[in-house]
Design a protein around this motif. Structure first.
Motif, mmCIF file in Angstrom:
data_model
loop_
_atom_site.group_PDB
_atom_site.id
_atom_site.type_symbol
_atom_site.label_atom_id
_atom_site.label_comp_id
_atom_site.label_asym_id
_atom_site.label_seq_id
_atom_site.Cartn_x
_atom_site.Cartn_y
_atom_site.Cartn_z
ATOM 1 N N GLY A 108 -10.331 5.336 2.540
ATOM 2 C CA GLY A 108 -10.462 6.836 2.236
ATOM 3 C C GLY A 108 -9.606 7.554 2.412
ATOM 4 O O GLY A 108 -9.292 8.885 2.023
ATOM 5 N N ARG A 109 -8.778 7.271 3.473
ATOM 6 C CA ARG A 109 -7.552 8.228 4.025
ATOM 7 C C ARG A 109 -6.256 7.827 3.523
ATOM 8 O O ARG A 109 -5.378 8.685 3.399
ATOM 9 C CB ARG A 109 -7.599 8.160 5.491
ATOM 10 C CG ARG A 109 -8.714 8.744 6.266
ATOM 11 C CD ARG A 109 -9.031 8.627 7.842
ATOM 12 N NE ARG A 109 -7.585 8.811 8.146
ATOM 13 C CZ ARG A 109 -7.144 8.105 9.519
ATOM 14 N NH1 ARG A 109 -7.903 7.342 10.253
ATOM 15 N NH2 ARG A 109 -5.923 8.342 10.023
ATOM 16 N N THR A 110 -6.110 6.631 3.429
ATOM 17 C CA THR A 110 -4.745 6.107 2.871
ATOM 18 C C THR A 110 -5.112 5.525 1.451
ATOM 19 O O THR A 110 -5.766 4.411 1.245
ATOM 20 C CB THR A 110 -4.169 4.957 3.749
ATOM 21 O OG1 THR A 110 -3.973 5.359 4.976
ATOM 22 C CG2 THR A 110 -2.868 4.337 2.956
ATOM 23 N N GLU A 111 -4.497 6.168 0.434
ATOM 24 C CA GLU A 111 -4.883 5.711 -1.047
ATOM 25 C C GLU A 111 -4.111 4.709 -1.752
ATOM 26 O O GLU A 111 -4.528 4.084 -2.634
ATOM 27 C CB GLU A 111 -4.824 7.098 -1.771
ATOM 28 C CG GLU A 111 -5.807 8.262 -1.314
ATOM 29 C CD GLU A 111 -5.646 9.547 -2.050
ATOM 30 O OE1 GLU A 111 -4.847 9.582 -2.903
ATOM 31 O OE2 GLU A 111 -6.536 10.378 -1.668
ATOM 32 N N VAL A 112 -2.921 4.611 -1.417
ATOM 33 C CA VAL A 112 -1.922 3.652 -2.024
ATOM 34 C C VAL A 112 -1.319 2.718 -1.061
ATOM 35 O O VAL A 112 -0.910 3.012 -0.017
ATOM 36 C CB VAL A 112 -1.100 4.582 -2.789
ATOM 37 C CG1 VAL A 112 -0.140 3.518 -3.656
ATOM 38 C CG2 VAL A 112 -1.653 5.583 -3.699
ATOM 39 N N LEU A 113 -1.300 1.443 -1.491
ATOM 40 C CA LEU A 113 -0.710 0.419 -0.901
ATOM 41 C C LEU A 113 0.351 -0.255 -1.729
ATOM 42 O O LEU A 113 0.014 -0.341 -3.128
ATOM 43 C CB LEU A 113 -1.682 -0.625 -0.410
ATOM 44 C CG LEU A 113 -1.071 -1.888 0.563
ATOM 45 C CD1 LEU A 113 -0.475 -1.186 1.793
ATOM 46 C CD2 LEU A 113 -1.968 -2.805 0.713
ATOM 47 N N LYS A 114 1.639 -0.517 -1.435
ATOM 48 C CA LYS A 114 2.536 -1.241 -2.123
ATOM 49 C C LYS A 114 2.842 -2.705 -1.926
ATOM 50 O O LYS A 114 2.643 -3.045 -0.885
ATOM 51 C CB LYS A 114 4.001 -0.659 -1.895
ATOM 52 C CG LYS A 114 5.137 -1.430 -2.685
ATOM 53 C CD LYS A 114 6.444 -0.583 -2.646
ATOM 54 C CE LYS A 114 7.180 -0.534 -1.378
ATOM 55 N NZ LYS A 114 7.841 -1.851 -1.093
ATOM 56 N N VAL A 115 2.718 -3.676 -2.842
ATOM 57 C CA VAL A 115 2.928 -5.045 -2.691
ATOM 58 C C VAL A 115 4.113 -5.513 -3.224
ATOM 59 O O VAL A 115 4.721 -4.801 -4.195
ATOM 60 C CB VAL A 115 1.764 -5.821 -3.264
ATOM 61 C CG1 VAL A 115 0.438 -5.391 -2.443
ATOM 62 C CG2 VAL A 115 1.640 -5.800 -4.535
#
Length: 339
Positions: A108-115
């Protein structure tokens, strides 16, 4: 997918290319999450076979097993120990990032992750068919791998989205795509050269890949940019080593930004330059702002369309510099967005 979909990639922040030093995924994830605005799933090639760029990507393929023979990855008839090892690494990495997400309260605090994964063309330029020829020699096999990889990356992204409550951005690493276009991939014998694949055909496969994956994409290469290809793949943001840019690249870079596409600027050294962090950061901010001023674009593009990254992966860096490089990327991103 349209060029505007690139807006789903966070901008005005820093990220990394993908690889990190060491063998502990928990330690690597901890560094990444602590230092950059767009965190990513680290790659740890020091773990050996199955953890490097090609092996890790082999573990993502759906229905296409890969073996490791004579220090080379090769398509296999059935699942192998190498395929299982690669998938084990991927599973451990996902477990590590989920554990950190829970302990840090990031849901809920970090919205995006890259792979990240090796793109289909670089994979096909280095991995062999069962007969020993490079996979890129067989157009049918190339299409099969691209379709399989899109499916596997989609499954990995969906699992991360479910576990972490994030959106995912996918980066395809294509350092050898120029060799595929130029027909300079090393053949099995010099009497049997591998023909080039025309740019329109390469672009068509990449755009089909993007449509199948259905997520924001970055196309990364540490080599000199191939603008004739990049113009034809509007579904992708562009990740470049800015130390490779020449004056002749400024106009096509400006055109890319004018088209509303995201650009990840690789500027932070992958090895310690022996200067203070403040010196490095100030110099890089000045270089980037000077470049955009010369192109004639407003500096608002930094907040709206830019990411800042190291020039390449950090697997070969000492752990202390890997952390410093990511922190510097964030400092530079902050500096250019407020310039």
């Amino acid at each position: 997918m349209t060029p505007q979909s690139a807006a789903a990639v966070p901008t005005g922040v820093a990220t990394g290319i993908g690889s990190m030093p060491g063998t502990d995924p928990r330690a690597a994830v901890d560094v990444v999450v602590g230092e950059v605005g767009l965190p990513y799933l680290p790659e740890l090639p020091a773990r050996g076979v199955g953890a490097d760029l090609l092996g890790r990507t082999a573990g993502l393929l759906v229905g296409i097993p890969v073996d490791y023979v004579h220090r080379t990855y090769r398509l296999a008839a059935s699942p192998t120990a190498e395929t299982r090892r690669a998938r084990d690494h991927l599973r451990w990495d996902l477990d590590a990032v989920e554990e950190l997400w829970e302990t840090r309260g990031l849901r809920g605090r970090t919205e995006v992750l890259k792979v990240q994964a090796c793109g289909p063309f670089t994979f096909a330029a280095h991995v062999e068919l069962r007969g020993g020829h490079k996979l890129v020699r067989d157009r049918g096999a190339l299409h099969d791998v691209a379709e399989s990889l899109a499916a596997g990356l989609g499954e990995q992204a969906a699992e991360l989205e479910r576990r972490l409550g994030v959106r995912t951005v996918v980066q395809l690493d294509e350092p050898s795509i120029g060799s595929v276009i130029d027909g300079t991939v090393t053949p099995l014998t010099r009497l049997d050269p591998i023909p080039p694949i025309p740019v329109p055909d390469v672009a068509e496969i990449l755009e089909t890949f993007a449509a199948r994956l259905g997520r924001p994409l970055l196309l990364h290469s540490c080599a000199a940019p191939r603008w004739e290809l990049l113009r034809r793949v509007p579904s992708y943001g562009v990740s470049l080593d800015f130390t490779q840019l020449r004056e002749s690249d400024y106009d096509p870079l400006g055109e890319t930004l004018d088209a509303g596409r995201v650009v990840a600027a690789g500027v932070v050294p992958a090895t310690d330059p022996g200067l203070s962090s403040n010196q490095v950061a100030d110099d890089l901010v000045a270089r980037l702002t000077g470049l955009i001023d010369r192109i004639g674009l407003p500096r608002t593009v930094f907040a709206e369309q830019f990411l800042v990254t190291p020039v390449c992966g950090l697997a070969g860096a000492p752990p202390s510099w890997a952390r410093t490089a990511l922190a510097l990327a964030t400092t530079v991103a902050d500096g250019v967005t407020t310039s």
